[in-house]
Design a protein around this motif. Sequence first.
Motif, PDB file in Angstrom:
ATOM      1  N   CYS A 263      -3.776  70.208  25.200  1.00 50.96           N
ATOM      2  CA  CYS A 263      -4.575  70.462  26.402  1.00 50.96           C
ATOM      3  C   CYS A 263      -3.705  70.222  27.621  1.00 50.96           C
ATOM      4  O   CYS A 263      -2.523  69.935  27.500  1.00 50.96           O
ATOM      5  CB  CYS A 263      -5.770  69.526  26.440  1.00 50.96           C
ATOM      6  SG  CYS A 263      -5.289  67.792  26.609  1.00 50.96           S
ATOM      7  N   CYS A 264      -4.306  70.305  28.803  1.00 50.94           N
ATOM      8  CA  CYS A 264      -3.548  70.090  30.031  1.00 50.94           C
ATOM      9  C   CYS A 264      -3.716  68.665  30.529  1.00 50.94           C
ATOM     10  O   CYS A 264      -3.144  68.302  31.548  1.00 50.94           O
ATOM     11  CB  CYS A 264      -3.995  71.074  31.099  1.00 50.94           C
ATOM     12  SG  CYS A 264      -5.558  70.626  31.866  1.00 50.94           S
ATOM     13  N   GLU A 265      -4.531  67.865  29.850  1.00 51.65           N
ATOM     14  CA  GLU A 265      -4.815  66.481  30.239  1.00 51.65           C
ATOM     15  C   GLU A 265      -5.527  66.397  31.588  1.00 51.65           C
ATOM     16  O   GLU A 265      -5.573  65.357  32.220  1.00 51.65           O
ATOM     17  CB  GLU A 265      -3.540  65.629  30.205  1.00 51.65           C
ATOM     18  CG  GLU A 265      -2.930  65.669  28.802  1.00 51.65           C
ATOM     19  CD  GLU A 265      -1.701  64.788  28.586  1.00 51.65           C
ATOM     20  OE1 GLU A 265      -1.429  63.931  29.425  1.00 51.65           O
ATOM     21  OE2 GLU A 265      -1.049  64.959  27.537  1.00 51.65           O
ATOM     22  N   GLY A 266      -6.101  67.510  31.997  1.00 51.97           N
ATOM     23  CA  GLY A 266      -6.819  67.544  33.274  1.00 51.97           C
ATOM     24  C   GLY A 266      -8.143  66.795  33.216  1.00 51.97           C
ATOM     25  O   GLY A 266      -8.608  66.281  34.232  1.00 51.97           O
TER      26      GLY A 266
ATOM     27  N   CYS B 185     -11.448  72.566  25.906  1.00 45.05           N
ATOM     28  CA  CYS B 185     -10.506  72.649  24.775  1.00 45.05           C
ATOM     29  C   CYS B 185     -11.079  71.935  23.550  1.00 45.05           C
ATOM     30  O   CYS B 185     -10.950  72.411  22.424  1.00 45.05           O
ATOM     31  CB  CYS B 185      -9.159  72.028  25.146  1.00 45.05           C
ATOM     32  SG  CYS B 185      -8.297  72.926  26.435  1.00 45.05           S
TER      33      CYS B 185
ATOM     34  N   LEU C 106      -7.596  63.255  33.708  1.00 43.88           N
ATOM     35  CA  LEU C 106      -7.287  63.087  35.124  1.00 43.88           C
ATOM     36  C   LEU C 106      -8.580  63.057  35.942  1.00 43.88           C
ATOM     37  O   LEU C 106      -8.703  62.315  36.908  1.00 43.88           O
ATOM     38  CB  LEU C 106      -6.399  64.250  35.574  1.00 43.88           C
ATOM     39  CG  LEU C 106      -5.566  63.985  36.803  1.00 43.88           C
ATOM     40  CD1 LEU C 106      -4.570  62.869  36.543  1.00 43.88           C
ATOM     41  CD2 LEU C 106      -4.815  65.243  37.216  1.00 43.88           C
ATOM     42  N   GLN C 107      -9.553  63.869  35.525  1.00 47.29           N
ATOM     43  CA  GLN C 107     -10.850  63.838  36.193  1.00 47.29           C
ATOM     44  C   GLN C 107     -11.461  62.438  36.072  1.00 47.29           C
ATOM     45  O   GLN C 107     -12.115  61.960  36.998  1.00 47.29           O
ATOM     46  CB  GLN C 107     -11.807  64.868  35.577  1.00 47.29           C
ATOM     47  CG  GLN C 107     -11.452  66.305  35.842  1.00 47.29           C
ATOM     48  CD  GLN C 107     -11.678  66.707  37.284  1.00 47.29           C
ATOM     49  OE1 GLN C 107     -10.886  66.392  38.169  1.00 47.29           O
ATOM     50  NE2 GLN C 107     -12.759  67.399  37.564  1.00 47.29           N
TER      51      GLN C 107
ATOM     52  N   TRP D  25     -20.143  75.283  40.201  1.00 41.21           N
ATOM     53  CA  TRP D  25     -18.950  74.823  40.926  1.00 41.21           C
ATOM     54  C   TRP D  25     -18.102  75.972  41.480  1.00 41.21           C
ATOM     55  O   TRP D  25     -17.751  75.998  42.662  1.00 41.21           O
ATOM     56  CB  TRP D  25     -18.120  73.998  39.940  1.00 41.21           C
ATOM     57  CG  TRP D  25     -17.308  72.898  40.523  1.00 41.21           C
ATOM     58  CD1 TRP D  25     -17.054  72.655  41.846  1.00 41.21           C
ATOM     59  CD2 TRP D  25     -16.628  71.863  39.783  1.00 41.21           C
ATOM     60  NE1 TRP D  25     -16.260  71.538  41.957  1.00 41.21           N
ATOM     61  CE2 TRP D  25     -15.980  71.041  40.731  1.00 41.21           C
ATOM     62  CE3 TRP D  25     -16.492  71.556  38.435  1.00 41.21           C
ATOM     63  CZ2 TRP D  25     -15.213  69.927  40.356  1.00 41.21           C
ATOM     64  CZ3 TRP D  25     -15.738  70.462  38.068  1.00 41.21           C
ATOM     65  CH2 TRP D  25     -15.111  69.649  39.013  1.00 41.21           C
TER      66      TRP D  25
ATOM     67  N   CYS E 280     -14.208  73.302  32.022  1.00 41.55           N
ATOM     68  CA  CYS E 280     -12.769  73.282  32.222  1.00 41.55           C
ATOM     69  C   CYS E 280     -12.481  73.273  33.711  1.00 41.55           C
ATOM     70  O   CYS E 280     -12.497  74.320  34.332  1.00 41.55           O
ATOM     71  CB  CYS E 280     -12.101  74.494  31.579  1.00 41.55           C
ATOM     72  SG  CYS E 280     -10.317  74.506  31.775  1.00 41.55           S
ATOM     73  N   PRO E 281     -12.262  72.099  34.302  1.00 40.82           N
ATOM     74  CA  PRO E 281     -12.329  70.776  33.669  1.00 40.82           C
ATOM     75  C   PRO E 281     -13.777  70.285  33.601  1.00 40.82           C
ATOM     76  O   PRO E 281     -14.690  70.976  34.063  1.00 40.82           O
ATOM     77  CB  PRO E 281     -11.540  69.914  34.660  1.00 40.82           C
ATOM     78  CG  PRO E 281     -11.846  70.530  35.996  1.00 40.82           C
ATOM     79  CD  PRO E 281     -11.958  72.019  35.744  1.00 40.82           C
TER      80      PRO E 281
END
Lengths: 438, 248
Positions: free
Chosen positions: B13-16, B86, B19-20, B195, B137-138
Amino acid sequence: MSKNLSVNVEFLTRVEGHGHIVVDMKNGKLNKCELKIVEAPRFFEAMVRGRSIFELQHITCRICGICSCGHSLASIQAAEDAIGFTPSEQTTLLRRIMLHLENLDSHILHIYMLAAPDMLGKKSALAMTATHGEAVRRALRMKKCCNDACSVLVGRHVHPISSTVGGFTKIPSEADLLEMKKHFSSIKQDLLPTLELAKTFVFPEFERETEYVSLTSDAGYALLNGKVKSSKGIIKDKSEYKSLTNEYLVPHSTAKHCKLSGDSYMVGALARFNNNYDMLHPLAKYAADELKLKPVCANAYLNTAAQIVECFHFTDDAIQIIDRLLEKGTDKSEAVIVGLNENEVIKVKAGRGVGAVEVPRGLLYHSYEVDDKGTILSADCVIPTGQNLANIELDMRQLAGMVCGRPQEEATLLFEMMVRAYDPCISCSTHVLEVDFV
Amino acid sequence: MSAPKVAFFDLACCEGCQLQVANLGEELLDLLGHIEVVEFRELMSEKWDGEYDLAIIEGSVTNEEAEEKVKEIRRRSKMVMAYGACAVNGGINGIKNKTPMEENGRIVYGDRFKDYPSMPTKAVGDIIEVDYIVPGCPIYPPEFLKVLKSALAGLEYVIPDHAVCVECRFNENECMYEKGINCMGPITRAGCNSWCLNNGNRCYGCRGLLSNPNIHGARDVMKKYDLDPDVILKSIDMYNAAAGGKDE
């Protein structure tokens, strides 16, 4: 003194993505010294083939959550370059604010959450809450300001919504600009105590002559435009990025390595600082003086210090841009209507384009080839961390010679800190690898 | 009673999404007062070898190591939450499933593709039983907090099963179809407070399809506005290719 050293760090913590450090030295001979990249590949270049150039940044920003705005900007720049579209002045200014927010957010995360625990002898930022509670709260506050400003500008920081090929789908109003200014002013307030904290950090001593690569420009501290410059005297246009990066595969990594004049080079805050010191804001130069950071600095551990210096520059530059936009007022008619490729408002032609943007970890390239309908034929990204990998390993080799004989724990920590100083983004470095279509 | 032991894990994944979580700011500190985070690789060096009360997993399963890892997490966890597109439905990692794995490998790694094995993308729920999901996502942070609180209280959480359009209307956005633009809103699960639409973009369906999407209705809408259904099929693929969305 012992001539043996064995370091094996599986799944290095406090970095973005998955990597191992392996060092094996016997009788003074270095058998192995690697940063193994074990991130699962995601095949981005394969994913974007056949998609419209207008929805591309939507996918490419998802290469990495931390670097999302940076990928988005490089992707858009490459797309616009390919179809020959020139963004308006307002768009360019708003993009600069967006990039400042990205770089600030990531630098603050790295300085406080990833690097500071090493400097303060803690396992993590969570463990810092007991002894450095105010610092942790300050870091969270600064990050929140970046996020809130990003929400105003592009909807959110992780995977920005409104920034797209052609400009923005939503143009900030005067109230939006004022709110963003409030957040930047708050960050500015918190930067002085950040500097005070950083002055207590004892960075390990280290020096290795290194080639530094960054954008450069006569117009200012280059981040979104300019030529590519190497400290070894090379200056080239971004369109020549392949001969600037010279990627090659190595067996122990799912990410490619890069080289230029020598066997490796470094990109990132320290490279930008070394190459473009003269263009920094006076406050940033003051911060550099306080941290005793002078160009050319060849100690990679001080990349973290260079990030702190850059935070001062980004914050002040963003405030100046906002003041300029407030004075002129924003033109809402410039808002891009998505799906406008379906209405052909922006003219599309076949071509190739390159985007080169200075993101938190260094120079990021995206390059695309599109057909006359704007469909992606091939895509290529060269990621800052990928460019740094060869340099990290050469630094680790020198470090191995220096620390051999020291207690295991101390030596291991110095290797971890060395890798962390580069602020590697391992997700990025493997998620995007080159695509070559025949 | 000791604080519940919570661990965060990331796969491809993007690790976003984590991060959120980190971006919750000082709300994060409030949260930390009620739980004990025992593993969170990106932020902590600490590791834990006991049982987890709640394991929170981000990312897709794309290789055997990841498959083993999620099975082990399940064995060691009382509750498992999959968060982010993801993990929940494969997300954009699913796009590669439309191309043979060997071809993906060749595109990215050339002749050396065999050194970089990869299998078709799977969601976490395809491998193990998942107790809670947070799509998107996210992830949308307010929803994540709601689901987390439900999990800690041992309550069920039901993700909305109505269209994004409902929230979009509440937010008084001009309908994308009125502007002549395809939008996934009518067939995508709400819960993100529309969103993307609030920020002038269209819905790309990142939260996954409704359990019973009104595909015929969507076709009628597209016909009314003279839009090409192929465009929306490609949009479905963006986040839902691994979830079989393309079969519709």
